[in-house]
Scaffold this motif. Sequence first.
Motif, short mmCIF file in Angstrom:
data_model
loop_
_atom_site.label_atom_id
_atom_site.label_comp_id
_atom_site.label_asym_id
_atom_site.label_seq_id
_atom_site.Cartn_x
_atom_site.Cartn_y
_atom_site.Cartn_z
N ASP A 1 0.83 -1.21 0.00
CA ASP A 1 0.00 0.00 0.00
C ASP A 1 0.86 1.26 0.00
OD1 ASP A 1 -2.21 -1.62 0.03
OD2 ASP A 1 -2.63 -1.37 2.17
N ALA B 1 2.38 1.69 -3.44
CA ALA B 1 1.36 2.15 -4.39
C ALA B 1 1.07 3.64 -4.20
CB ALA B 1 0.09 1.33 -4.22
N ALA B 2 1.00 4.06 -2.94
CA ALA B 2 0.76 5.48 -2.67
C ALA B 2 1.91 6.33 -3.22
CB ALA B 2 0.60 5.71 -1.17
N ASP B 3 3.13 5.84 -3.09
CA ASP B 3 4.28 6.57 -3.62
C ASP B 3 4.22 6.64 -5.15
OD1 ASP B 3 5.31 7.15 -1.16
OD2 ASP B 3 6.86 5.58 -1.20
N ALA B 4 3.76 5.57 -5.78
CA ALA B 4 3.62 5.59 -7.23
C ALA B 4 2.62 6.67 -7.64
CB ALA B 4 3.17 4.22 -7.74
N HIS B 5 1.48 6.72 -6.94
CA HIS B 5 0.48 7.75 -7.24
C HIS B 5 1.03 9.15 -6.97
CE1 HIS B 5 -2.89 5.23 -8.30
NE2 HIS B 5 -2.73 4.49 -7.20
N ALA B 6 1.98 9.24 -6.03
CA ALA B 6 2.56 10.54 -5.70
C ALA B 6 3.66 10.96 -6.67
CB ALA B 6 3.11 10.51 -4.27
N GLY B 7 3.98 10.09 -7.62
CA GLY B 7 4.94 10.49 -8.65
C GLY B 7 6.25 9.75 -8.68
N THR C 1 7.57 7.36 -10.14
CA THR C 1 7.52 6.44 -11.29
C THR C 1 8.61 6.77 -12.31
OG1 THR C 1 5.90 7.86 -12.41
CG2 THR C 1 5.04 6.06 -11.02
N ILE D 1 9.61 1.97 -8.11
CA ILE D 1 8.55 1.49 -7.23
C ILE D 1 9.08 0.44 -6.26
CG2 ILE D 1 6.24 0.50 -7.11
CD1 ILE D 1 6.49 3.26 -8.50
#
Length: 391
Positions: free
Chosen positions: A49, A52-58, A60, A270
Motif C-alpha cells: 500500500d 502504491a501510494a508513492d507511485a500515485h505521488a509520482g 515512477t 517502485i
Amino acid sequence: MSDRFVSSRYRGMASTPMSSSVDRATRFDDVVNFSLGDPDLTTDPRIIDAAAADAHAGHTHYTDTFGDPELREEILAFYRQEYGYQPDPRELLVTTSGCHAMWLALESILDDGDEVVICEPYFTPYPHQIRLARGVPVVLSTLESEEFQVVPSRLEAVITPRTRAIILNTPANPTGSCLSRATKEAVARIAAEHDLIVIADEIYTLFSYGEEFEPFAMLPGMSERTITIGSFSKDFAMTGWRIGYVLAPPAVTMAMKDVNENNVFTAPSISQRAALHALRLREQIQPPMRALYRERLMHAYQRVCDMPGMSAIEPKGSIYLWVNITATGLSSDQVAERLFDEAHVLTIPGPAFGAGCEGYLRLAMTVGVEKIDEAFDRIARMDLFGGSPQR
C-alpha cells in the motif's frame, strides 16, 4: 531451429534445475513443492500500500543512479541500528535484485581468466555468473561431517596467482549452515594474506537461528576488501520486486554504478520505495516471519530424522533443509524422480548445487507445516522409505 545466431558461449547451455522445476510443478494438481526458495507469503500489505501510494505521488521515474536517496539513507541507518556498523555512503549501490548485484560485482572486479573460489554446496547460479563475467569458478568442497565449515588449509590449497575473490554465503543456501566466527576470521586472514576480495552473499540475515548475524565486513580490516550482497527477497518476502543492494569499497561501487548505467540504468523506482517502507516496518514484519520459517524448518528436520533412508544435520539458518539420502542406495536424481512420481513431492537434487553433492536433496520450507506433514506422510508410504509398496 538452428542455433547459428546464438553466441558460442551459450550454445547447448542447459536450463537450471530451478527453472525446470517451475514447469514440473504443474504436472500434478496436488504437488507439494519444496523446490524453489520463493516464500509462499505475499509481501506485507503495508509495504504494498505504501509503495502504491508513492507511485500515485509520482515515484515512477528514474532514480539517482546509486539508488533512491531515501532508501540509501534507510539502508545505512539499518546497518547502524542493527549491527553498530557505519558504512560510508559512497559504498552503497541499490541494485535490481541480489543476483544482479552479484553479477555487477563480478563484472566490475574480474579480468578475463581471474579465478573465484566458491564453496560447494553452492547457490546454483554462482559458476554461471562468474563465467558471464569471463572469470573461472574454482570449487572448494565443504563437508557435512564438518558442518559445512570452510577448512582454512583446503582454502589455501585452491588459491593460485589468478585468484581474485572468494564468495561466502552464510546463512547458506542450500545447506542451512552458518559459518562460525572462527571460520570467518580464518577466511579473513587468508584473504588479507593473498590480497583477495571476499564477496559476502548475505541475503538470509534474518534467518540466523543460533548466533546473531554479524556482517562479514565488520571483521577487523575487512571493510576495505569485502563486497556485501544484500536483498529484500527473502528477509521481506519480496522476491518479485527484484530489489537488492551492495556495500563495497567506494572505487568498486563506482565501477559497479558505471556498469549498471549501461545495463539497466537504475533499479525500479517502485521497488525501491517498497524496500524503503519494508525497512521502516521491519520490527513489525520480520519477527513473525522468522519464527514461522524456523518452526517449519525444525518441523521438517524432525520428520527427516524419523524417516528411514534420510538424515540431516540440524539447520542453523536460512529456509532450506539439506537432506542426505545416501542410505537409499540410489542417486539424487533417482530419489528426486521417485519422490515426484510416487509421492508428488518436488525437490531439487543435490548435484544442482555442485558436482560433489551427489547423495543429497534440497528442500525449501516455502509451504506450511500441514503441507510439510502431508509431504512426509506420503513419503513414508513409499517402499523406498520403509512403507508398503504403492499400488
